[in-house]
Design a protein around this motif. Structure first.
Motif, PDB file in Angstrom:
ATOM      1  N   GLU A  20     -13.851 -20.948 -11.178  1.00 55.27           N
ATOM      2  CA  GLU A  20     -12.704 -21.738 -11.628  1.00 55.27           C
ATOM      3  C   GLU A  20     -12.550 -21.635 -13.137  1.00 55.27           C
ATOM      4  O   GLU A  20     -13.522 -21.395 -13.853  1.00 55.27           O
ATOM      5  CB  GLU A  20     -12.874 -23.187 -11.206  1.00 55.27           C
ATOM      6  N   PHE A  21     -11.315 -21.815 -13.602  1.00 54.35           N
ATOM      7  CA  PHE A  21     -11.057 -21.820 -15.035  1.00 54.35           C
ATOM      8  C   PHE A  21     -10.007 -22.865 -15.379  1.00 54.35           C
ATOM      9  O   PHE A  21      -9.184 -23.240 -14.551  1.00 54.35           O
ATOM     10  CB  PHE A  21     -10.588 -20.439 -15.535  1.00 54.35           C
ATOM     11  N   ASN A  22     -10.099 -23.364 -16.593  1.00 59.75           N
ATOM     12  CA  ASN A  22      -9.101 -24.251 -17.189  1.00 59.75           C
ATOM     13  C   ASN A  22      -8.901 -23.745 -18.605  1.00 59.75           C
ATOM     14  O   ASN A  22      -9.874 -23.600 -19.345  1.00 59.75           O
ATOM     15  CB  ASN A  22      -9.581 -25.702 -17.228  1.00 59.75           C
ATOM     16  N   THR A  23      -7.667 -23.478 -18.973  1.00 58.07           N
ATOM     17  CA  THR A  23      -7.403 -22.946 -20.305  1.00 58.07           C
ATOM     18  C   THR A  23      -6.098 -23.517 -20.838  1.00 58.07           C
ATOM     19  O   THR A  23      -5.255 -23.981 -20.076  1.00 58.07           O
ATOM     20  CB  THR A  23      -7.361 -21.404 -20.278  1.00 58.07           C
ATOM     21  N   ARG A  71       2.030 -18.599 -17.644  1.00 56.87           N
ATOM     22  CA  ARG A  71       1.386 -17.931 -16.503  1.00 56.87           C
ATOM     23  C   ARG A  71       1.085 -16.466 -16.836  1.00 56.87           C
ATOM     24  O   ARG A  71      -0.011 -15.971 -16.567  1.00 56.87           O
ATOM     25  CB  ARG A  71       2.289 -17.967 -15.274  1.00 56.87           C
ATOM     26  N   GLU A  72       2.056 -15.776 -17.417  1.00 56.10           N
ATOM     27  CA  GLU A  72       1.877 -14.361 -17.749  1.00 56.10           C
ATOM     28  C   GLU A  72       0.742 -14.171 -18.749  1.00 56.10           C
ATOM     29  O   GLU A  72      -0.046 -13.227 -18.641  1.00 56.10           O
ATOM     30  CB  GLU A  72       3.176 -13.776 -18.308  1.00 56.10           C
ATOM     31  N   ASN A  83      -4.792 -12.550 -20.176  1.00 57.41           N
ATOM     32  CA  ASN A  83      -6.055 -12.904 -20.826  1.00 57.41           C
ATOM     33  C   ASN A  83      -7.240 -12.848 -19.863  1.00 57.41           C
ATOM     34  O   ASN A  83      -8.255 -12.221 -20.163  1.00 57.41           O
ATOM     35  CB  ASN A  83      -5.974 -14.289 -21.457  1.00 57.41           C
ATOM     36  N   ILE A  84      -7.125 -13.518 -18.723  1.00 59.14           N
ATOM     37  CA  ILE A  84      -8.225 -13.537 -17.753  1.00 59.14           C
ATOM     38  C   ILE A  84      -8.458 -12.127 -17.211  1.00 59.14           C
ATOM     39  O   ILE A  84      -9.603 -11.690 -17.055  1.00 59.14           O
ATOM     40  CB  ILE A  84      -7.931 -14.517 -16.596  1.00 59.14           C
ATOM     41  N   GLY A  85      -7.380 -11.414 -16.925  1.00 61.33           N
ATOM     42  CA  GLY A  85      -7.511 -10.060 -16.404  1.00 61.33           C
ATOM     43  C   GLY A  85      -8.230  -9.133 -17.360  1.00 61.33           C
ATOM     44  O   GLY A  85      -9.101  -8.356 -16.956  1.00 61.33           O
ATOM     45  N   SER A  86      -7.907  -9.214 -18.631  1.00 66.33           N
ATOM     46  CA  SER A  86      -8.542  -8.315 -19.597  1.00 66.33           C
ATOM     47  C   SER A  86      -9.982  -8.730 -19.885  1.00 66.33           C
ATOM     48  O   SER A  86     -10.845  -7.871 -20.071  1.00 66.33           O
ATOM     49  CB  SER A  86      -7.738  -8.263 -20.891  1.00 66.33           C
ATOM     50  N   GLN A  87     -10.265 -10.019 -19.893  1.00 67.43           N
ATOM     51  CA  GLN A  87     -11.629 -10.481 -20.166  1.00 67.43           C
ATOM     52  C   GLN A  87     -12.593 -10.121 -19.043  1.00 67.43           C
ATOM     53  O   GLN A  87     -13.757  -9.823 -19.287  1.00 67.43           O
ATOM     54  CB  GLN A  87     -11.653 -11.999 -20.369  1.00 67.43           C
ATOM     55  N   GLY A  99     -11.780  -7.889 -16.332  1.00 62.30           N
ATOM     56  CA  GLY A  99     -11.475  -6.636 -15.659  1.00 62.30           C
ATOM     57  C   GLY A  99     -10.860  -6.841 -14.280  1.00 62.30           C
ATOM     58  O   GLY A  99     -11.220  -6.153 -13.339  1.00 62.30           O
ATOM     59  N   LEU A 100      -9.932  -7.792 -14.172  1.00 63.99           N
ATOM     60  CA  LEU A 100      -9.326  -8.146 -12.889  1.00 63.99           C
ATOM     61  C   LEU A 100      -7.865  -7.765 -12.833  1.00 63.99           C
ATOM     62  O   LEU A 100      -7.192  -7.664 -13.856  1.00 63.99           O
ATOM     63  CB  LEU A 100      -9.435  -9.659 -12.652  1.00 63.99           C
ATOM     64  N   LYS A 101      -7.373  -7.599 -11.610  1.00 65.03           N
ATOM     65  CA  LYS A 101      -5.945  -7.400 -11.388  1.00 65.03           C
ATOM     66  C   LYS A 101      -5.310  -8.754 -11.098  1.00 65.03           C
ATOM     67  O   LYS A 101      -6.000  -9.716 -10.762  1.00 65.03           O
ATOM     68  CB  LYS A 101      -5.722  -6.451 -10.214  1.00 65.03           C
ATOM     69  N   ARG A 102      -3.997  -8.818 -11.205  1.00 64.61           N
ATOM     70  CA  ARG A 102      -3.289 -10.079 -10.987  1.00 64.61           C
ATOM     71  C   ARG A 102      -3.523 -10.657  -9.598  1.00 64.61           C
ATOM     72  O   ARG A 102      -3.534 -11.858  -9.416  1.00 64.61           O
ATOM     73  CB  ARG A 102      -1.793  -9.892 -11.206  1.00 64.61           C
ATOM     74  N   THR A 103      -3.714  -9.786  -8.613  1.00 64.82           N
ATOM     75  CA  THR A 103      -3.922 -10.265  -7.241  1.00 64.82           C
ATOM     76  C   THR A 103      -5.273 -10.947  -7.075  1.00 64.82           C
ATOM     77  O   THR A 103      -5.487 -11.648  -6.090  1.00 64.82           O
ATOM     78  CB  THR A 103      -3.815  -9.106  -6.236  1.00 64.82           C
ATOM     79  N   GLN A 104      -6.187 -10.760  -8.028  1.00 64.56           N
ATOM     80  CA  GLN A 104      -7.507 -11.375  -7.971  1.00 64.56           C
ATOM     81  C   GLN A 104      -7.561 -12.696  -8.721  1.00 64.56           C
ATOM     82  O   GLN A 104      -8.606 -13.324  -8.780  1.00 64.56           O
ATOM     83  CB  GLN A 104      -8.550 -10.418  -8.544  1.00 64.56           C
ATOM     84  N   ILE A 105      -6.435 -13.123  -9.282  1.00 63.26           N
ATOM     85  CA  ILE A 105      -6.357 -14.372 -10.045  1.00 63.26           C
ATOM     86  C   ILE A 105      -5.384 -15.303  -9.339  1.00 63.26           C
ATOM     87  O   ILE A 105      -4.267 -14.913  -9.011  1.00 63.26           O
ATOM     88  CB  ILE A 105      -5.866 -14.109 -11.487  1.00 63.26           C
TER      89      ILE A 105
END
Length: 61
Positions: A18-21, A32-33, A38-42, A44-50
């Motif tokens: 979980e995350f809160n930012t 949202r974008e 940010n989470i994806g680059s930190q 190494g995730l794709k949008r579908t994994q968030i």
């Protein structure tokens, strides 16, 4: 710009984490974008994994 509190979760090795930012953005869609980017680059995730559960504008002092 307003500040938005964004909460959700993302896939990690141990299941979901979980995350809160808080991000600065002109509206909810941009917030949202920025979280996806940010989470994806930190991590190494794709949008579908968030998964974003909620976006709320924070009160400014």
């Amino acid at each position: 710009m307003s500040q938005y509190a964004v909460s959700g979760r993302f896939q990690s090795r141990d299941g979901f984490s979980e995350f809160n930012t808080v991000v600065d953005a002109p509206n909810e869609d941009v917030a949202r974008e920025r979280v996806y980017a940010n989470i994806g680059s930190q991590h190494g995730l794709k949008r579908t994994q968030i998964e974003i559960d909620g976006v709320a504008e924070e009160a400014t002092a």
